[in-house]
Design a protein around this motif. Structure first.
Motif, PDB file in Angstrom:
ATOM      1  N   CYS A  41      40.948 -38.793  14.257  1.00  0.00           N
ATOM      2  CA  CYS A  41      40.908 -39.465  15.559  1.00  0.00           C
ATOM      3  C   CYS A  41      41.666 -40.788  15.499  1.00  0.00           C
ATOM      4  N   ILE A  42      41.496 -41.518  14.424  1.00  0.00           N
ATOM      5  CA  ILE A  42      42.222 -42.774  14.245  1.00  0.00           C
ATOM      6  C   ILE A  42      43.724 -42.501  14.191  1.00  0.00           C
ATOM      7  N   LEU A  43      44.098 -41.465  13.470  1.00  0.00           N
ATOM      8  CA  LEU A  43      45.507 -41.074  13.377  1.00  0.00           C
ATOM      9  C   LEU A  43      46.043 -40.671  14.751  1.00  0.00           C
ATOM     10  N   GLU A  44      45.224 -39.996  15.528  1.00  0.00           N
ATOM     11  CA  GLU A  44      45.587 -39.569  16.876  1.00  0.00           C
ATOM     12  C   GLU A  44      45.858 -40.777  17.790  1.00  0.00           C
ATOM     13  N   VAL A  45      45.015 -41.780  17.717  1.00  0.00           N
ATOM     14  CA  VAL A  45      45.223 -42.992  18.513  1.00  0.00           C
ATOM     15  C   VAL A  45      46.524 -43.672  18.107  1.00  0.00           C
ATOM     16  N   PHE A  46      46.744 -43.802  16.813  1.00  0.00           N
ATOM     17  CA  PHE A  46      47.972 -44.439  16.318  1.00  0.00           C
ATOM     18  C   PHE A  46      49.204 -43.656  16.757  1.00  0.00           C
ATOM     19  N   ALA A  47      49.160 -42.337  16.640  1.00  0.00           N
ATOM     20  CA  ALA A  47      50.305 -41.504  17.037  1.00  0.00           C
ATOM     21  C   ALA A  47      50.592 -41.643  18.522  1.00  0.00           C
ATOM     22  N   THR A  48      49.555 -41.688  19.330  1.00  0.00           N
ATOM     23  CA  THR A  48      49.731 -41.843  20.779  1.00  0.00           C
ATOM     24  C   THR A  48      50.424 -43.159  21.095  1.00  0.00           C
ATOM     25  N   LEU A  49      49.921 -44.241  20.521  1.00  0.00           N
ATOM     26  CA  LEU A  49      50.467 -45.567  20.806  1.00  0.00           C
ATOM     27  C   LEU A  49      51.865 -45.749  20.221  1.00  0.00           C
ATOM     28  N   SER A  50      52.054 -45.383  18.972  1.00  0.00           N
ATOM     29  CA  SER A  50      53.349 -45.603  18.329  1.00  0.00           C
ATOM     30  C   SER A  50      54.413 -44.656  18.871  1.00  0.00           C
ATOM     31  N   GLY A  51      53.981 -43.542  19.447  1.00  0.00           N
ATOM     32  CA  GLY A  51      54.912 -42.591  20.038  1.00  0.00           C
ATOM     33  C   GLY A  51      55.281 -42.916  21.481  1.00  0.00           C
ATOM     34  N   GLY A  52      54.773 -44.031  21.991  1.00  0.00           N
ATOM     35  CA  GLY A  52      55.112 -44.454  23.347  1.00  0.00           C
ATOM     36  C   GLY A  52      54.217 -43.880  24.427  1.00  0.00           C
ATOM     37  N   GLY A  53      53.140 -43.214  24.033  1.00  0.00           N
ATOM     38  CA  GLY A  53      52.229 -42.630  25.016  1.00  0.00           C
ATOM     39  C   GLY A  53      51.218 -43.624  25.543  1.00  0.00           C
ATOM     40  N   GLU A  54      50.446 -43.174  26.502  1.00  0.00           N
ATOM     41  CA  GLU A  54      49.371 -43.979  27.073  1.00  0.00           C
ATOM     42  C   GLU A  54      48.047 -43.489  26.501  1.00  0.00           C
ATOM     43  N   LEU A  55      47.213 -44.418  26.079  1.00  0.00           N
ATOM     44  CA  LEU A  55      45.902 -44.085  25.549  1.00  0.00           C
ATOM     45  C   LEU A  55      44.865 -44.260  26.649  1.00  0.00           C
ATOM     46  N   PHE A  56      44.142 -43.185  26.942  1.00  0.00           N
ATOM     47  CA  PHE A  56      43.056 -43.243  27.916  1.00  0.00           C
ATOM     48  C   PHE A  56      41.738 -43.189  27.154  1.00  0.00           C
ATOM     49  N   VAL A  57      40.867 -44.146  27.401  1.00  0.00           N
ATOM     50  CA  VAL A  57      39.580 -44.219  26.721  1.00  0.00           C
ATOM     51  C   VAL A  57      38.508 -43.763  27.702  1.00  0.00           C
ATOM     52  N   GLN A  58      37.937 -42.594  27.442  1.00  0.00           N
ATOM     53  CA  GLN A  58      36.889 -42.047  28.302  1.00  0.00           C
ATOM     54  C   GLN A  58      35.543 -42.463  27.733  1.00  0.00           C
ATOM     55  N   THR A  59      34.849 -43.332  28.434  1.00  0.00           N
ATOM     56  CA  THR A  59      33.555 -43.824  27.939  1.00  0.00           C
ATOM     57  C   THR A  59      32.675 -44.236  29.108  1.00  0.00           C
ATOM     58  N   ASN A  60      31.394 -44.222  28.862  1.00  0.00           N
ATOM     59  CA  ASN A  60      30.439 -44.733  29.846  1.00  0.00           C
ATOM     60  C   ASN A  60      30.144 -46.206  29.601  1.00  0.00           C
ATOM     61  N   TRP A  61      30.691 -46.737  28.511  1.00  0.00           N
ATOM     62  CA  TRP A  61      30.465 -48.139  28.177  1.00  0.00           C
ATOM     63  C   TRP A  61      31.373 -49.035  28.991  1.00  0.00           C
ATOM     64  N   ASN A  62      30.836 -50.169  29.400  1.00  0.00           N
ATOM     65  CA  ASN A  62      31.685 -51.168  30.046  1.00  0.00           C
ATOM     66  C   ASN A  62      32.365 -51.978  28.937  1.00  0.00           C
ATOM     67  N   PRO A  63      33.333 -52.815  29.280  1.00  0.00           N
ATOM     68  CA  PRO A  63      34.057 -53.554  28.245  1.00  0.00           C
ATOM     69  C   PRO A  63      33.166 -54.387  27.322  1.00  0.00           C
ATOM     70  N   SER A  64      32.123 -55.029  27.866  1.00  0.00           N
ATOM     71  CA  SER A  64      31.279 -55.852  26.987  1.00  0.00           C
ATOM     72  C   SER A  64      30.467 -54.978  26.033  1.00  0.00           C
ATOM     73  N   SER A  65      30.038 -53.796  26.480  1.00  0.00           N
ATOM     74  CA  SER A  65      29.316 -52.873  25.596  1.00  0.00           C
ATOM     75  C   SER A  65      30.228 -52.361  24.487  1.00  0.00           C
ATOM     76  N   MET A  66      31.480 -52.050  24.832  1.00  0.00           N
ATOM     77  CA  MET A  66      32.439 -51.594  23.830  1.00  0.00           C
ATOM     78  C   MET A  66      32.687 -52.697  22.810  1.00  0.00           C
ATOM     79  N   LYS A  67      32.861 -53.923  23.297  1.00  0.00           N
ATOM     80  CA  LYS A  67      33.110 -55.059  22.395  1.00  0.00           C
ATOM     81  C   LYS A  67      31.927 -55.252  21.438  1.00  0.00           C
ATOM     82  N   LYS A  68      30.708 -55.177  21.962  1.00  0.00           N
ATOM     83  CA  LYS A  68      29.518 -55.327  21.123  1.00  0.00           C
ATOM     84  C   LYS A  68      29.436 -54.215  20.079  1.00  0.00           C
ATOM     85  N   ALA A  69      29.733 -52.989  20.495  1.00  0.00           N
ATOM     86  CA  ALA A  69      29.698 -51.858  19.561  1.00  0.00           C
ATOM     87  C   ALA A  69      30.716 -52.047  18.441  1.00  0.00           C
TER      88      ALA A  69
END
Length: 107
Positions: free
Chosen positions: A12-40
């Protein structure tokens, strides 16, 4: 546990890196709001060196790739920043832009 399970898996980490370094857009599907993600991510930081797979040989191949490309520290920072920024973009794919490499701190 409060961790982001996706970010504890090597592929999964490799997948995120490949998406970003390959010029793609990363979509993060989560029920967490930004502050919850930051805390996690603060309580359970991204640690690419400790990420796991079912196969020890595949895990080591991914670790070797990270070590020889941008390194663990930079990869951890990149993945963390992408997850934090991505969690702030709600909506269906196409409604909001995904995270792009150029929006992140240069590695």
């Amino acid at each position: 546990s409060g961790c982001v399970p996706y970010l504890q898996r090597s592929f999964c980490i490799l997948e995120v890196f490949a998406t970003l370094s390959g010029g793609g857009e990363l979509f993060v599907q989560t029920n967490w709001n930004p502050s919850s993600m930051k805390k996690a991510l603060e309580s359970c930081p991204v640690d690419c060196a400790a990420a796991d797979t079912r196969s020890a040989s595949q895990r080591e191949s991914i670790r070797e790739f990270i070590r020889e490309s941008i390194g663990f520290e930079k990869m951890n920072a990149l993945i963390t920043e992408a997850a934090e920024k991505g969690s702030d973009r709600k909506g269906k794919k196409g409604d909001v832009p995904g995270v792009r490499m150029e929006e992140l701190t240069p590695i």
